[in-house]
Each structure stands twice: as C-alpha cells, then as structure tokens.
Design an enzyme around this catalytic site. Structure first.
Site, short mmCIF file in Angstrom:
data_model
loop_
_atom_site.label_atom_id
_atom_site.label_comp_id
_atom_site.label_asym_id
_atom_site.label_seq_id
_atom_site.Cartn_x
_atom_site.Cartn_y
_atom_site.Cartn_z
N ASN A 1 2.14 6.30 9.52
CA ASN A 1 1.41 6.87 10.68
C ASN A 1 1.96 6.22 11.94
O ASN A 1 2.48 5.11 11.88
CB ASN A 1 -0.09 6.56 10.56
CG ASN A 1 -0.32 5.10 10.26
OD1 ASN A 1 -0.39 4.70 9.09
ND2 ASN A 1 -0.37 4.27 11.29
N HIS B 1 -4.63 -1.45 -3.92
CA HIS B 1 -3.90 -2.70 -4.15
C HIS B 1 -4.25 -3.13 -5.57
O HIS B 1 -5.30 -3.72 -5.82
CB HIS B 1 -4.31 -3.78 -3.15
CG HIS B 1 -4.02 -3.41 -1.73
ND1 HIS B 1 -4.55 -4.10 -0.66
CD2 HIS B 1 -3.26 -2.44 -1.20
CE1 HIS B 1 -4.12 -3.55 0.46
NE2 HIS B 1 -3.34 -2.54 0.16
N MET C 1 0.38 -5.59 8.33
CA MET C 1 -0.47 -6.76 8.05
C MET C 1 0.06 -7.58 6.87
O MET C 1 -0.72 -8.29 6.24
CB MET C 1 -1.90 -6.31 7.73
CG MET C 1 -2.50 -5.34 8.73
SD MET C 1 -4.13 -4.79 8.22
CE MET C 1 -4.38 -3.41 9.36
N SER C 2 1.33 -7.48 6.59
CA SER C 2 1.82 -8.17 5.39
C SER C 2 3.26 -8.64 5.59
O SER C 2 3.73 -8.74 6.72
CB SER C 2 1.75 -7.23 4.18
OG SER C 2 2.69 -6.19 4.29
N HIS D 1 -7.02 4.07 6.08
CA HIS D 1 -6.29 3.58 4.91
C HIS D 1 -5.97 4.71 3.94
O HIS D 1 -4.94 4.69 3.26
CB HIS D 1 -7.11 2.48 4.23
CG HIS D 1 -6.42 1.80 3.09
ND1 HIS D 1 -5.23 1.10 3.26
CD2 HIS D 1 -6.72 1.72 1.77
CE1 HIS D 1 -4.85 0.61 2.08
NE2 HIS D 1 -5.73 0.97 1.17
N TYR E 1 -5.78 -11.17 5.56
CA TYR E 1 -7.10 -10.75 6.07
C TYR E 1 -8.20 -10.87 5.03
O TYR E 1 -9.38 -10.77 5.36
CB TYR E 1 -7.05 -9.32 6.64
CG TYR E 1 -6.63 -8.23 5.68
CD1 TYR E 1 -7.42 -7.86 4.60
CD2 TYR E 1 -5.43 -7.54 5.87
CE1 TYR E 1 -7.04 -6.85 3.73
CE2 TYR E 1 -5.04 -6.53 5.01
CZ TYR E 1 -5.84 -6.20 3.94
OH TYR E 1 -5.45 -5.20 3.09
N GLU E 2 -7.83 -11.10 3.76
CA GLU E 2 -8.85 -11.29 2.73
C GLU E 2 -9.57 -12.63 2.90
O GLU E 2 -10.61 -12.86 2.27
CB GLU E 2 -8.23 -11.16 1.34
CG GLU E 2 -7.80 -9.73 1.04
CD GLU E 2 -6.96 -9.60 -0.22
OE1 GLU E 2 -7.27 -10.27 -1.22
OE2 GLU E 2 -5.98 -8.83 -0.20
N ARG F 1 -0.68 -6.69 -3.50
CA ARG F 1 -0.50 -8.05 -3.00
C ARG F 1 -1.82 -8.56 -2.41
O ARG F 1 -2.74 -7.79 -2.17
CB ARG F 1 0.59 -8.09 -1.91
CG ARG F 1 0.37 -7.09 -0.77
CD ARG F 1 1.08 -7.48 0.53
NE ARG F 1 2.51 -7.65 0.49
CZ ARG F 1 3.42 -6.72 0.75
NH1 ARG F 1 3.03 -5.49 1.04
NH2 ARG F 1 4.71 -7.01 0.75
N THR F 2 -1.88 -9.85 -2.21
CA THR F 2 -3.00 -10.45 -1.48
C THR F 2 -2.62 -10.51 -0.01
O THR F 2 -1.49 -10.87 0.34
CB THR F 2 -3.28 -11.87 -2.03
OG1 THR F 2 -3.71 -11.75 -3.38
CG2 THR F 2 -4.37 -12.55 -1.23
N HIS F 3 -3.57 -10.12 0.85
CA HIS F 3 -3.33 -10.13 2.30
C HIS F 3 -4.05 -11.31 2.96
O HIS F 3 -5.10 -11.76 2.48
CB HIS F 3 -3.83 -8.83 2.93
CG HIS F 3 -3.03 -7.63 2.54
ND1 HIS F 3 -3.24 -6.94 1.37
CD2 HIS F 3 -2.01 -7.00 3.17
CE1 HIS F 3 -2.38 -5.93 1.29
NE2 HIS F 3 -1.62 -5.94 2.38
N ALA G 1 3.47 -0.57 3.82
CA ALA G 1 3.16 0.60 4.64
C ALA G 1 2.99 0.09 6.06
O ALA G 1 2.41 -0.97 6.27
CB ALA G 1 1.87 1.25 4.16
N SER H 1 0.85 -1.19 0.00
CA SER H 1 0.00 0.00 0.00
C SER H 1 0.89 1.23 0.00
O SER H 1 1.84 1.32 0.78
CB SER H 1 -0.85 0.08 1.27
OG SER H 1 -1.43 -1.13 1.57
CL1 6GU Z 1 -0.83 1.29 12.71
N1 6GU Z 1 -1.14 -1.11 11.81
C1 6GU Z 1 -1.18 -2.05 10.87
N2 6GU Z 1 -1.44 -3.29 11.24
N3 6GU Z 1 -0.96 -1.80 9.58
C2 6GU Z 1 -0.69 -0.54 9.23
C3 6GU Z 1 -0.64 0.48 10.16
C4 6GU Z 1 -0.87 0.14 11.49
N4 6GU Z 1 -0.34 1.63 9.51
C5 6GU Z 1 -0.21 1.31 8.22
N5 6GU Z 1 -0.42 0.00 8.04
#
Ligand code: 6GU
Length: 267
Positions: free
Chosen positions: A230, A65, A206-207, A242, A90-91, A86-88, A118, A33
């Site tokens: 962030n 994505h 998450m990746s 997002h 969580y999908e 990409r595929t995550h 990201a 992302s």
């Molecule tokens: Cl704070 N957490 C997660 N899991 N993924 C993110 C994020 C935070 N910021 C961008 N991607």
C-alpha cells in the site's frame, strides 16, 4: 536457564537441528506479513515445528504471523530454514525475541539470511502495489538496537550488494530502495510519511532492520526484500489496514515464491 541471548540462540539451534535431524542449515528466510503463502514454493518440507517448542521464541501475537519454523530441502539440495512469521518490537517483549530467529539460524550454520516484509510505499510515483523492492539500505527509527555494549558493527553494506545483483540476474528490472523502520504498531502519520520521503526513504515498515543488524553482527550476508502492499499514509488518501497487507500477500504469493525459490537455488 541462561539470560544470555546468544547462549539461548545456541541452545535453540541445537534443539532445532536435532528436531529436524540435520547437521546444519545453509540459508534462513524470514517470511513477513503477506509472505507466508510464498514459502510453499521454496522446497520440500523436511519438518515444521511451532517456534514455541524451541527455547527463546515468543508465541505469535498477530493474525497472519504464523509462528512456525519449517525446514526445507531446495531444488539444488540446500537446507533452508523458513520462519513463517516473526516477532515484532511493537509486541513489547524487547529486542532479543525480535532477533532470536536470526541468531538461532546463524548458530545453526546459516551464512545467508533473507528478510522479507510488507511495507508501505513512499514513492507511489514509481512504485506499484504488489511490487517487490530490494532493500539497499535502511534507516532505523525504532529507537532500538539488538547489540548492547561497545561492539561497533560496521553497517556500510548491511544488505549485500552481491546478493542484490544476484536477484537482478533473475529479475533485471527489480527496483531497490531504502527501508525506514518505525517501532509501530501504529502506521505513520502523513507528516511522518513526508519526513521519511525527505530523509531518502522508499519503503516504510515495522520490522527487518533489527534482524539485519543482528545478522551482520553474526557475520551473515543479508538479502532484504519488501513487498509494497500500500502507499504510505496520506500519499493517496486511503486509510491503511492489516487485512489489505495480507490480501496483497495472497495475491502475489506465487510470484514471490517463484522469485525466492530461484534466489535460494542461486545462492
Ligand atoms: Cl504504510 N507503514 C508501516 N509502518 N508498515 C507497513 C505499512 C506502512 N504498510 C505495510 N506495512
């Protein structure tokens, strides 16, 4: 059709090579992302196809994505495969679609896999939004693993020290840190963010970790880079979304693209 994920990846690699018209690829990059706009700096496009035209790829589920794979020729004459999205996990399609791109790239000849993402920053004391951090190691809290059965892959150096050193020849001040991965799709609670800090994490996302493990299983060297978009939840008080992740990506695309282009040329 075979349900062996490695055979599926071999089939996808054959289809990809013939679609692009090359014998093999040197390097693969997975653009997370916010990283997709940076892809344009890496080289001249030879071909670009939706991943859904290849066996085993899931259609993209999330805005930003893109779900396309681009073959490029770099300035130094290397052939790079760039996954634009990409595929995550969580999908909800399971772990095999998540690592299918990496497995396909390795079957197509790559020896180096560059994984970008990201991430939330866990150390706002020292990290800035828009900063790229080298992943030195990870903590996999996804609950998943791409490998099944008694295949005991060594993870002492998932993210190649040699490749991290090479990046720092280009960007000497680039920090490195430990990436903590959750399944998502929720962002973490403030308590989980505090836990990650205690565990020694520096970024959260998450990746990446499952793909890194699959790459190591396949014998490829891995370079991982997080774009801190962030601070983690609760560290500064602002809610996360997002859209701001994508916005930081757009704002830093030229810088990240320049970095990746130099890195790929140096490989
Ligand atoms: Cl704070 N957490 C997660 N899991 N993924 C993110 C994020 C935070 N910021 C961008 N991607």
């Amino acid at each position: 059709m075979s349900n062996d994920p490695y055979a599926l990846a071999a089939g996808a690699a054959t289809a990809l090579k013939s679609a692009v018209g090359v014998e093999s690829f040197d390097v693969a990059l997975v653009m997370g992302s916010g990283w997709v706009p940076a892809a344009d700096a890496i080289g001249e496009t030879i071909a670009e196809i939706p991943v859904t035209e290849l066996p085993g790829f899931a259609p993209p589920a999330v805005a930003g994505h893109a779900g396309r794979v681009r073959a490029v020729r770099t300035g130094s004459g290397k052939t790079a495969l760039i996954f634009l999205g990409r595929t995550h996990l969580y999908e909800g399609r399971g772990v095999d679609p998540v690592v299918h791109g990496v497995r396909t790239a390795i079957k197509a000849g790559v020896g180096t896999v560059v994984l970008t993402n990201a991430a939330g920053g866990l150390r706002p004391e020292t990290q800035e939004v828009g900063e790229a951090v080298l992943i030195s190691d990870h903590i996999n809290l996804t609950g998943a693993n791409p490998i099944t059965g008694a295949t005991f892959v060594d993870l002492t150096e998932v993210y190649s020290r040699r490749l991290r050193d090479l990046v720092r020849e280009i960007e000497p001040s680039m920090a490195e840190g430990v990436y903590v991965a959750f399944r998502g799709p929720t962002y973490e609670t403030p308590a989980e963010v505090r836990m990650c800090r205690i565990l020694g994490g520096d970024m959260v996302g998450m990746s990446t970790v499952l793909e890194a493990v699959a790459a190591r299983e396949g014998g490829a060297d891995v370079l991982g880079i997080s774009l801190v978009t962030n601070p983690g939840a609760g560290l500064v008080g602002e809610p996360l979304n997002h859209e701001e992740v994508l916005e930081v990506g757009r704002a830093t695309a030229a810088r990240m693209g320049g970095l990746l282009s130099k890195v790929v040329d140096k490989l």
